[in-house]
Design an enzyme around this catalytic site. Structure first.
Site, PDB file in Angstrom:
ATOM      1  N   HIS A   1       6.797  27.143 -37.734  1.00  0.00           N
ATOM      2  CA  HIS A   1       5.375  27.366 -38.037  1.00  0.00           C
ATOM      3  C   HIS A   1       5.013  28.845 -37.831  1.00  0.00           C
ATOM      4  O   HIS A   1       4.299  29.442 -38.642  1.00  0.00           O
ATOM      5  CB  HIS A   1       4.492  26.534 -37.100  1.00  0.00           C
ATOM      6  CG  HIS A   1       4.674  25.049 -37.220  1.00  0.00           C
ATOM      7  ND1 HIS A   1       5.218  24.293 -36.214  1.00  0.00           N
ATOM      8  CD2 HIS A   1       4.349  24.182 -38.206  1.00  0.00           C
ATOM      9  CE1 HIS A   1       5.231  23.007 -36.573  1.00  0.00           C
ATOM     10  NE2 HIS A   1       4.712  22.912 -37.782  1.00  0.00           N
TER      11      HIS A   1
ATOM     12  N   MET B   1      14.304  23.513 -37.286  1.00  0.00           N
ATOM     13  CA  MET B   1      13.231  23.217 -36.326  1.00  0.00           C
ATOM     14  C   MET B   1      12.262  22.212 -36.932  1.00  0.00           C
ATOM     15  O   MET B   1      11.955  22.269 -38.120  1.00  0.00           O
ATOM     16  CB  MET B   1      12.494  24.490 -35.953  1.00  0.00           C
ATOM     17  CG  MET B   1      13.325  25.385 -35.086  1.00  0.00           C
ATOM     18  SD  MET B   1      12.340  26.751 -34.457  1.00  0.00           S
ATOM     19  CE  MET B   1      13.629  27.655 -33.615  1.00  0.00           C
TER      20      MET B   1
ATOM     21  N   HIS C   1       6.220  25.246 -33.510  1.00  0.00           N
ATOM     22  CA  HIS C   1       7.505  25.834 -33.122  1.00  0.00           C
ATOM     23  C   HIS C   1       7.689  27.093 -33.943  1.00  0.00           C
ATOM     24  O   HIS C   1       6.797  27.483 -34.716  1.00  0.00           O
ATOM     25  CB  HIS C   1       8.640  24.823 -33.336  1.00  0.00           C
ATOM     26  CG  HIS C   1       8.639  24.186 -34.697  1.00  0.00           C
ATOM     27  ND1 HIS C   1       8.878  24.903 -35.853  1.00  0.00           N
ATOM     28  CD2 HIS C   1       8.374  22.911 -35.098  1.00  0.00           C
ATOM     29  CE1 HIS C   1       8.803  24.094 -36.890  1.00  0.00           C
ATOM     30  NE2 HIS C   1       8.479  22.879 -36.464  1.00  0.00           N
TER      31      HIS C   1
ATOM     32  N   GLN D   1      -0.941  10.544 -44.728  1.00  0.00           N
ATOM     33  CA  GLN D   1       0.437  10.779 -45.152  1.00  0.00           C
ATOM     34  C   GLN D   1       1.448  10.014 -44.312  1.00  0.00           C
ATOM     35  O   GLN D   1       2.651  10.146 -44.520  1.00  0.00           O
ATOM     36  CB  GLN D   1       0.758  12.271 -45.169  1.00  0.00           C
ATOM     37  CG  GLN D   1       0.909  12.928 -43.808  1.00  0.00           C
ATOM     38  CD  GLN D   1       1.026  14.438 -43.927  1.00  0.00           C
ATOM     39  OE1 GLN D   1       0.091  15.134 -44.326  1.00  0.00           O
ATOM     40  NE2 GLN D   1       2.193  14.964 -43.607  1.00  0.00           N
TER      41      GLN D   1
ATOM     42  N   SER E   1       8.820  19.448 -35.517  1.00  0.00           N
ATOM     43  CA  SER E   1       8.035  18.865 -34.420  1.00  0.00           C
ATOM     44  C   SER E   1       8.636  17.537 -33.985  1.00  0.00           C
ATOM     45  O   SER E   1       8.416  17.089 -32.861  1.00  0.00           O
ATOM     46  CB  SER E   1       6.591  18.633 -34.873  1.00  0.00           C
ATOM     47  OG  SER E   1       6.056  19.827 -35.393  1.00  0.00           O
TER      48      SER E   1
HETATM   49  P1  AMP Z   1       4.179  20.305 -40.295  1.00  0.00           P
HETATM   50  O1  AMP Z   1       3.416  20.729 -39.069  1.00  0.00           O
HETATM   51  O2  AMP Z   1       5.453  19.593 -39.991  1.00  0.00           O
HETATM   52  O3  AMP Z   1       3.312  19.629 -41.319  1.00  0.00           O
HETATM   53  O4  AMP Z   1       4.654  21.672 -40.980  1.00  0.00           O
HETATM   54  C1  AMP Z   1       3.717  22.651 -41.340  1.00  0.00           C
HETATM   55  C2  AMP Z   1       4.395  23.693 -42.192  1.00  0.00           C
HETATM   56  O5  AMP Z   1       5.462  24.306 -41.461  1.00  0.00           O
HETATM   57  C3  AMP Z   1       5.019  23.099 -43.457  1.00  0.00           C
HETATM   58  O6  AMP Z   1       4.797  23.973 -44.544  1.00  0.00           O
HETATM   59  C4  AMP Z   1       6.469  23.016 -43.103  1.00  0.00           C
HETATM   60  O7  AMP Z   1       7.325  23.072 -44.208  1.00  0.00           O
HETATM   61  C5  AMP Z   1       6.636  24.251 -42.232  1.00  0.00           C
HETATM   62  N1  AMP Z   1       7.809  24.122 -41.385  1.00  0.00           N
HETATM   63  C6  AMP Z   1       8.120  23.080 -40.569  1.00  0.00           C
HETATM   64  N2  AMP Z   1       9.327  23.279 -39.990  1.00  0.00           N
HETATM   65  C7  AMP Z   1       9.793  24.466 -40.459  1.00  0.00           C
HETATM   66  C8  AMP Z   1      10.992  25.215 -40.250  1.00  0.00           C
HETATM   67  N3  AMP Z   1      11.956  24.796 -39.428  1.00  0.00           N
HETATM   68  N4  AMP Z   1      11.125  26.385 -40.912  1.00  0.00           N
HETATM   69  C9  AMP Z   1      10.159  26.814 -41.759  1.00  0.00           C
HETATM   70  N5  AMP Z   1       9.008  26.157 -41.995  1.00  0.00           N
HETATM   71  C10 AMP Z   1       8.824  25.002 -41.367  1.00  0.00           C
END
Ligand code: AMP
Length: 280
Positions: free
Chosen positions: A37, A184, A34, A61, A186
């Site tokens: 990312h 935001m 989204h 995790q 996932s």
């Molecule tokens: P994930 O795919 O959930 O493991 O997230 C991958 C990276 O994207 C991590 O460093 C999260 O902190 C970052 N991330 C997820 N959601 C957001 C958001 N709404 N705003 C900024 N960074 C995000």
């Protein structure tokens, strides 16, 4: 965009770049991308000459009763978004390439993971730190980009980078929100229409807390109590925590004197949402 599936091929691609004097900015993700990312990708493009993204839904995790199997995996769409965002390298290994049979080495931190999300998700940060270290070993990035959305994660990763003398600079980027304030994630796709309508209350609670602190209120009991009250009013919600902590140690603060971080974690129905606000 090159899609690379094995650690060996990824390391070869990255070291070839670095030999040509290029710098690598790395954005680790679990996919279902989204704009949060993509904001990390944009930050990486500004600061490094090439951007590598990983998509890996990391089994270590997830707890035994968590959403590993049903975690969204829209891989073709993710690839299109990354291509459009100018990403040159995507590392998307199968689980067996990251954790081959016999794997038994993990990264464990002593204190930070016992708090906040770690207290309700035992083993979660052990899985996060292990996979992030393994990804760093394979990608060997100059810079790595993480979101403030997962505040505790950013703190434990910074700690690991310091403690293990890892040659990478960690950059933490601001939370990207929907127009109504919901951070935001996932996991937001799991929310029903009714739950989605309630979800911005997390952001509203943080705004309330921040406003009280800015107005001079210093009592955690009062401010966290008021935040907790509006979260508890969400139908079907159960609160994991509402906390005010020191930005680095993650210890609860005894008085609300900035800098501090307000954090909330709430389950709405079956979906766990987190959000936070740094008060400087
Ligand atoms: P994930 O795919 O959930 O493991 O997230 C991958 C990276 O994207 C991590 O460093 C999260 O902190 C970052 N991330 C997820 N959601 C957001 C958001 N709404 N705003 C900024 N960074 C995000």
């Amino acid at each position: 965009m090159k899609i690379i599936r094995t650690p060996r091929a990824m390391t070869a691609a990255m070291t070839a770049l670095q030999r040509r004097g290029r710098s690598v900015g790395f954005v680790p993700t679990m996919g279902a991308l989204h704009d949060g990312h993509l904001s990390l990708v944009r930050a990486a493009r500004k600061r490094a000459s090439d951007v590598a993204v990983s998509i890996f839904v990391n089994p270590t995790q997830f707890g035994p009763r968590e959403d590993l199997a049903k975690y969204p995996r829209p891989f073709a769409r993710d690839c299109r978004l990354l291509r459009e965002a100018g990403v040159r390298y995507l590392y998307a290994p199968p689980p067996g390439a990251v954790y081959p049979a016999g794997h038994e080495t993990y990264v464990v931190q002593e204190r930070l993971p016992a708090r906040l999300c770690g207290a309700v998700r035992p083993g979660h940060f052990r899985g996060v730190l292990t996979v992030v270290l393994k990804l760093f070993q394979v990608v060997r990035p100059d810079l790595a980009f993480f979101g403030q959305k997962d505040y505790q994660q950013s703190v434990v990763i910074r700690r690991m980078v310091k403690d293990l003398d890892l040659p990478v600079k960690v950059v933490v980027c601001p939370i990207v929100r929907e127009p109504d304030g919901l951070a935001m994630s996932s996991r937001n796709v799991y929310l029903s229409a009714e739950e989605r309508a309630q979800a911005p209350t997390l952001h509203a609670a943080l705004r309330l807390g921040r406003a009280a602190i800015r107005a001079g209120e210093r009592s955690p009991r009062k401010v966290l109590g008021a935040m907790r009250a509006i979260l508890a009013a969400i139908p079907g919600a159960s609160i994991d925590y509402v906390s005010a902590v020191h930005p680095d140690t993650l210890e609860d603060v005894r008085t609300l004197r900035p800098p501090l971080v307000l954090l909330v974690a709430v389950r709405i129905g079956r979906t766990r949402l987190i959000d936070n606000w740094i008060v400087r």
